[in-house]
Write a protein that holds these residues in place. Structure first.
Motif, PDB file in Angstrom:
ATOM      1  N   ARG A  22       0.806  -1.223   0.000  1.00  0.00           N
ATOM      2  CA  ARG A  22       0.000   0.000   0.000  1.00  0.00           C
ATOM      3  C   ARG A  22       0.839   1.274   0.000  1.00  0.00           C
ATOM      4  O   ARG A  22       1.933   1.301   0.565  1.00  0.00           O
ATOM      5  CB  ARG A  22      -0.944  -0.022   1.188  1.00  0.00           C
ATOM      6  CG  ARG A  22      -2.060  -1.024   0.936  1.00  0.00           C
ATOM      7  CD  ARG A  22      -2.919  -1.254   2.114  1.00  0.00           C
ATOM      8  NE  ARG A  22      -2.150  -1.719   3.256  1.00  0.00           N
ATOM      9  CZ  ARG A  22      -2.622  -1.697   4.491  1.00  0.00           C
ATOM     10  NH1 ARG A  22      -3.818  -1.208   4.730  1.00  0.00           N
ATOM     11  NH2 ARG A  22      -1.888  -2.155   5.471  1.00  0.00           N
ATOM     12  N   LYS A 209      -3.662 -11.381  11.546  1.00  0.00           N
ATOM     13  CA  LYS A 209      -3.041 -10.325  12.344  1.00  0.00           C
ATOM     14  C   LYS A 209      -3.903  -9.076  12.308  1.00  0.00           C
ATOM     15  O   LYS A 209      -4.322  -8.646  11.237  1.00  0.00           O
ATOM     16  CB  LYS A 209      -1.667  -9.999  11.757  1.00  0.00           C
ATOM     17  CG  LYS A 209      -0.966  -8.863  12.439  1.00  0.00           C
ATOM     18  CD  LYS A 209      -0.039  -8.115  11.498  1.00  0.00           C
ATOM     19  CE  LYS A 209      -0.792  -7.299  10.484  1.00  0.00           C
ATOM     20  NZ  LYS A 209       0.046  -6.471   9.622  1.00  0.00           N
ATOM     21  N   GLU A 211      -4.337  -4.923  13.701  1.00  0.00           N
ATOM     22  CA  GLU A 211      -3.665  -3.767  14.290  1.00  0.00           C
ATOM     23  C   GLU A 211      -4.722  -2.833  14.861  1.00  0.00           C
ATOM     24  O   GLU A 211      -5.806  -2.698  14.298  1.00  0.00           O
ATOM     25  CB  GLU A 211      -2.812  -3.042  13.240  1.00  0.00           C
ATOM     26  CG  GLU A 211      -1.660  -3.891  12.752  1.00  0.00           C
ATOM     27  CD  GLU A 211      -0.707  -3.124  11.827  1.00  0.00           C
ATOM     28  OE1 GLU A 211      -0.528  -1.907  12.017  1.00  0.00           O
ATOM     29  OE2 GLU A 211      -0.168  -3.753  10.916  1.00  0.00           O
ATOM     30  N   ASP A 224      -5.840  -0.499   9.980  1.00  0.00           N
ATOM     31  CA  ASP A 224      -5.087  -1.205   8.945  1.00  0.00           C
ATOM     32  C   ASP A 224      -6.030  -2.002   8.048  1.00  0.00           C
ATOM     33  O   ASP A 224      -7.192  -1.671   7.931  1.00  0.00           O
ATOM     34  CB  ASP A 224      -4.036  -2.103   9.613  1.00  0.00           C
ATOM     35  CG  ASP A 224      -2.827  -2.315   8.729  1.00  0.00           C
ATOM     36  OD1 ASP A 224      -2.224  -1.322   8.302  1.00  0.00           O
ATOM     37  OD2 ASP A 224      -2.495  -3.477   8.451  1.00  0.00           O
TER      38      ASP A 224
HETATM   39 MG    MG Z   1       1.253  -3.532   6.986  1.00  0.00          MG
END
Ligand code: MG
Ligand code: ATP
Length: 298
Positions: A22, A209, A211, A224
């Protein structure tokens, strides 16, 4: 579909950072425009060729998941159109592949949840019957489903470094008991809800995962990307077998090809630059990402 975008080049907004995938731009001092490019990385090396459609598919997946999970935790979306903060000439680079989000104070803990043994988790289990300090029952195999999802946080690494696994106690030292506990419990709750939804569509989310950040009032917000094949291990149920390495949904084809690729007659050494991807690898990889979104949202 929009045309493939390897690297965005918006000039109307200040660039904050380019990740592997990104490009992130500041919008005033309180928002971020996150543009998911069509870059793909494997073995931590960014390929030279874009995968057409990938950025858009990743963004649509993250938006799908944010929509499903709002009842568990608020997220960073502003609800404003990303196209509204760039010039008309830049809209084509942004449309469909971007999120306009609240700029939060990032919490330096990567909230990893694992529902299955895979990758480094499987290696650790074989060495000592635990994963990141979490003791597990004996007799599990590669790709085994865990009796309960486990929380195995990591410390966010500096650019170019690998994240470091840490214990829950260490996160308590870093951010305090209250925040550490809330992040753990919310992460497990989100994983459970999402993995049920995905499984009903024929996708196993082996691990993932998250964030989190704090907003200006100190509230905990999910940020995120969430639950994309870039932040999670997606396995199609039909390829799943305990005891074997399930093929990853999206990058397996690329990885397999890279394992056999040669540069100047020698095997590629898994360092940049990557070998030039053949059209067939690009198309098959693009098809996998399309399939993942179609399955999920069907
Ligand atoms: Mg990342
Ligand atoms: N709402 C938000 N507010 C502030 N920072 C955010 C927000 N959402 C995401 N971030 C941060 O912005 C960055 C996004 O960068 P990106 O994921 O593109 O690259 P990266 O994490 O540096 O590298 P990688 O390509 O390995 O993911 C991350 O550091 C993430 O923690």
């Amino acid at each position: 579909m929009t045309s493939a975008l390897h690297t965005s080049s918006l000039t109307s907004l200040p660039l904050l950072a380019r990740g592997k995938v990104r490009d992130n731009y500041a919008v005033g001092d309180d928002r971020i425009l996150m543009v998911a490019s069509d870059r793909i990385s494997a073995f931590d090396v960014i390929m030279g060729e874009p995968i057409p459609g990938k950025g858009e598919l990743l963004t649509q997946m993250a938006l799908f998941w944010f929509g499903q999970l709002g009842h568990i935790c608020p997220n960073h979306l502003t609800g404003e159109a990303p196209e509204s903060v760039v010039t008309p000439a830049e809209v084509a680079q942004v449309k469909g592949r971007s999120m306009l989000v609240k700029r939060l104070k990032p919490i330096p803990v990567e909230a990893v949840v694992r529902g299955y043994l895979a990758g480094s988790g499987w290696a650790e289990y074989q060495a000592g019957q635990s994963v990141c300090g979490v003791k597990l029952p004996a007799g599990l195999q590669n790709a085994s489903k865990l009796p309960e999802p486990i929380y195995t946080p990591a410390a966010k690494a500096e650019v170019g470094e690998h994240d470091e696994n840490i214990t829950f106690e260490k996160t308590v030292e870093m951010i305090g008991l209250d925040l550490a506990t809330r992040i753990r419990d919310i992460s497990i709750a989100i994983y459970k809800a999402a993995s049920e939804i995905a499984l009903a569509k024929g996708i196993i989310i082996a691990d993932t995962k998250f964030e989190f950040g704090l907003d200006k009032d100190g509230a905990l917000v999910l940020m995120d990307e969430v639950l994309t094949p870039d932040s999670s291990r997606y396995w199609p149920v039909e390829g799943y077998k305990v005891g074997a390495n399930p093929p990853s949904y999206d990058k397996q084809f690329l990885r397999d090809w890279l394992e056999t690729a040669t540069v100047d007659g020698k095997p590629w050494g898994k360092t940049a630059p990557a070998p030039k991807l053949p059209a067939e690898v690009i198309e098959k990889t693009a098809a996998k990402y399309r399939e993942a979104l179609t399955r999920l949202t069907a």
